[in-house]
Each structure stands twice: as C-alpha cells, then as structure tokens.
Write a protein that holds these residues in place. Structure first.
Motif, PDB file in Angstrom:
ATOM      1  N   GLN A  18      89.731  28.123  15.131  1.00  0.00           N
ATOM      2  CA  GLN A  18      88.339  28.029  15.562  1.00  0.00           C
ATOM      3  C   GLN A  18      88.234  26.912  16.584  1.00  0.00           C
ATOM      4  OE1 GLN A  18      85.591  28.130  12.344  1.00  0.00           O
ATOM      5  NE2 GLN A  18      83.865  27.540  13.605  1.00  0.00           N
ATOM      6  N   THR A  19      87.564  27.213  17.696  1.00  0.00           N
ATOM      7  CA  THR A  19      87.276  26.209  18.724  1.00  0.00           C
ATOM      8  C   THR A  19      85.767  26.188  18.934  1.00  0.00           C
ATOM      9  OG1 THR A  19      87.351  27.720  20.614  1.00  0.00           O
ATOM     10  CG2 THR A  19      89.459  26.827  19.858  1.00  0.00           C
ATOM     11  N   GLN A  20      85.315  25.363  19.849  1.00  0.00           N
ATOM     12  CA  GLN A  20      83.884  25.333  20.154  1.00  0.00           C
ATOM     13  C   GLN A  20      83.432  26.626  20.817  1.00  0.00           C
ATOM     14  OE1 GLN A  20      83.494  21.751  22.494  1.00  0.00           O
ATOM     15  NE2 GLN A  20      82.797  20.601  20.701  1.00  0.00           N
ATOM     16  N   LEU A  21      84.336  27.303  21.516  1.00  0.00           N
ATOM     17  CA  LEU A  21      83.986  28.513  22.253  1.00  0.00           C
ATOM     18  C   LEU A  21      84.192  29.803  21.471  1.00  0.00           C
ATOM     19  CD1 LEU A  21      85.466  27.634  25.744  1.00  0.00           C
ATOM     20  CD2 LEU A  21      83.098  27.451  24.976  1.00  0.00           C
ATOM     21  N   CYS A  22      85.119  29.798  20.508  1.00  0.00           N
ATOM     22  CA  CYS A  22      85.415  31.055  19.818  1.00  0.00           C
ATOM     23  C   CYS A  22      86.090  30.846  18.467  1.00  0.00           C
ATOM     24  CB  CYS A  22      86.277  31.951  20.693  1.00  0.00           C
ATOM     25  SG  CYS A  22      87.889  31.251  21.081  1.00  0.00           S
ATOM     26  N   LYS A  23      86.098  31.942  17.694  1.00  0.00           N
ATOM     27  CA  LYS A  23      86.845  32.024  16.442  1.00  0.00           C
ATOM     28  C   LYS A  23      87.904  33.093  16.665  1.00  0.00           C
ATOM     29  CE  LYS A  23      82.735  30.974  13.747  1.00  0.00           C
ATOM     30  NZ  LYS A  23      81.790  31.462  12.742  1.00  0.00           N
ATOM     31  N   ILE A  24      89.131  32.833  16.178  1.00  0.00           N
ATOM     32  CA  ILE A  24      90.252  33.717  16.469  1.00  0.00           C
ATOM     33  C   ILE A  24      90.985  34.075  15.182  1.00  0.00           C
ATOM     34  CG2 ILE A  24      92.479  33.880  17.655  1.00  0.00           C
ATOM     35  CD1 ILE A  24      91.350  31.768  19.633  1.00  0.00           C
ATOM     36  N   ILE A  25      91.329  35.361  15.049  1.00  0.00           N
ATOM     37  CA  ILE A  25      92.223  35.817  13.991  1.00  0.00           C
ATOM     38  C   ILE A  25      93.435  36.449  14.679  1.00  0.00           C
ATOM     39  CG2 ILE A  25      92.578  37.344  12.016  1.00  0.00           C
ATOM     40  CD1 ILE A  25      89.609  37.339  11.504  1.00  0.00           C
ATOM     41  N   GLU A  26      94.621  35.968  14.342  1.00  0.00           N
ATOM     42  CA  GLU A  26      95.856  36.550  14.873  1.00  0.00           C
ATOM     43  C   GLU A  26      96.360  37.561  13.850  1.00  0.00           C
ATOM     44  OE1 GLU A  26     100.329  35.078  15.549  1.00  0.00           O
ATOM     45  OE2 GLU A  26      98.816  33.854  16.567  1.00  0.00           O
ATOM     46  N   LEU A  27      96.467  38.817  14.284  1.00  0.00           N
ATOM     47  CA  LEU A  27      96.799  39.931  13.392  1.00  0.00           C
ATOM     48  C   LEU A  27      98.112  40.602  13.782  1.00  0.00           C
ATOM     49  CD1 LEU A  27      93.258  41.496  13.562  1.00  0.00           C
ATOM     50  CD2 LEU A  27      94.216  40.352  11.570  1.00  0.00           C
ATOM     51  N   GLU A  28      98.695  41.270  12.817  1.00  0.00           N
ATOM     52  CA  GLU A  28      99.882  42.088  13.045  1.00  0.00           C
ATOM     53  C   GLU A  28      99.525  43.204  14.029  1.00  0.00           C
ATOM     54  OE1 GLU A  28     102.766  44.912  10.306  1.00  0.00           O
ATOM     55  OE2 GLU A  28     100.938  44.104   9.460  1.00  0.00           O
ATOM     56  N   TYR A  29     100.432  43.483  14.942  1.00  0.00           N
ATOM     57  CA  TYR A  29     100.240  44.587  15.884  1.00  0.00           C
ATOM     58  C   TYR A  29     100.814  45.861  15.275  1.00  0.00           C
ATOM     59  CZ  TYR A  29     100.830  47.555  19.968  1.00  0.00           C
ATOM     60  OH  TYR A  29     100.797  48.597  20.844  1.00  0.00           O
ATOM     61  N   ALA A  30     100.046  46.929  15.229  1.00  0.00           N
ATOM     62  CA  ALA A  30     100.487  48.227  14.716  1.00  0.00           C
ATOM     63  C   ALA A  30     100.546  49.198  15.895  1.00  0.00           C
ATOM     64  CB  ALA A  30      99.532  48.731  13.643  1.00  0.00           C
ATOM     65  N   PRO A  31     101.718  49.438  16.461  1.00  0.00           N
ATOM     66  CA  PRO A  31     101.821  50.238  17.686  1.00  0.00           C
ATOM     67  C   PRO A  31     101.339  51.671  17.560  1.00  0.00           C
ATOM     68  CG  PRO A  31     103.996  49.850  16.769  1.00  0.00           C
ATOM     69  CD  PRO A  31     103.020  49.017  15.975  1.00  0.00           C
ATOM     70  N   ASN A  32     101.437  52.259  16.386  1.00  0.00           N
ATOM     71  CA  ASN A  32     101.005  53.643  16.221  1.00  0.00           C
ATOM     72  C   ASN A  32      99.730  53.756  15.398  1.00  0.00           C
ATOM     73  OD1 ASN A  32     103.224  54.672  17.653  1.00  0.00           O
ATOM     74  ND2 ASN A  32     104.506  54.418  15.853  1.00  0.00           N
ATOM     75  N   GLY A  33      99.088  52.659  15.151  1.00  0.00           N
ATOM     76  CA  GLY A  33      97.881  52.671  14.336  1.00  0.00           C
ATOM     77  C   GLY A  33      96.663  53.109  15.131  1.00  0.00           C
ATOM     78  N   SER A  34      95.725  53.731  14.443  1.00  0.00           N
ATOM     79  CA  SER A  34      94.500  54.175  15.095  1.00  0.00           C
ATOM     80  C   SER A  34      93.414  54.368  14.060  1.00  0.00           C
ATOM     81  CB  SER A  34      94.725  55.499  15.828  1.00  0.00           C
ATOM     82  OG  SER A  34      93.502  55.999  16.306  1.00  0.00           O
ATOM     83  N   VAL A  35      92.229  53.866  14.362  1.00  0.00           N
ATOM     84  CA  VAL A  35      91.088  54.149  13.486  1.00  0.00           C
ATOM     85  C   VAL A  35      90.385  55.426  13.940  1.00  0.00           C
ATOM     86  CG1 VAL A  35      90.718  51.765  12.797  1.00  0.00           C
ATOM     87  CG2 VAL A  35      89.575  52.635  14.825  1.00  0.00           C
ATOM     88  N   GLN A  36      90.863  56.001  15.037  1.00  0.00           N
ATOM     89  CA  GLN A  36      90.273  57.234  15.529  1.00  0.00           C
ATOM     90  C   GLN A  36      90.710  58.435  14.692  1.00  0.00           C
ATOM     91  OE1 GLN A  36      87.939  57.108  17.834  1.00  0.00           O
ATOM     92  NE2 GLN A  36      88.277  54.909  17.932  1.00  0.00           N
TER      93      GLN A  36
END
Length: 86
Positions: free
Chosen positions: A59-77
C-alpha cells in the motif's frame, strides 16, 4: 476487475510472470470500500491448487496493490459448469 485494474507483469527480482491488481486511491468509491482488504484477507487464507495464489500486498499513498499468481490459460469468461447431485 470490478474493484481494480489488473496488469500482467514480470517480477524484477526473479523474472517470474505475475498479475498486479491495483486499486488507485483517487477513486473515491473504491478507496472507501473494504473490498480490497476483504480480498487480501481471503486470498491470504486460501491454499488450494484451483485458487489463484496471492504472493504479497503493498500500500502506498497513491494505490493498494495485490501481487497474484499468473494463470496463462485462466479465464472468467468461460466458467466451469456446475454439477448438481441427483
């Protein structure tokens, strides 16, 4: 995402491909919401191979950040079909 902007990135420390979810502080509705903290807390407790892993949060003054695992074939579509027990 609904609550933030998600970027695909390469971690500088080790070259690992990750997703960075950023909630900007200047968004008045989202910055007052508990959605970011709730998501962070839930992801920190989840340890399952079918759930995206949370590596860290910042968390900084400008933003909040979550670093997540990358799922190359993932899709919520294309969600998985639900099975009903007979």
């Amino acid at each position: 995402g609904k609550t933030a902007t998600i970027y695909q990135a390469e971690r500088l420390s080790d070259g690992k491909e990750v997703c960075i979810k950023v909630l900007f502080a200047f968004d008045p509705i989202l910055s007052k919401s508990n959605a970011f903290c709730n998501e962070r807390d839930i992801l920190a407790k989840c340890h399952h191979p079918n759930i995206i892993r949370c590596y860290c949060t910042r968390q900084t003054q400008l933003c909040k950040i979550i670093e997540l695992e990358y799922a190359p074939n993932g899709s919520v579509q294309n969600p998985l079909p639900l099975h009903a027990d007979p």
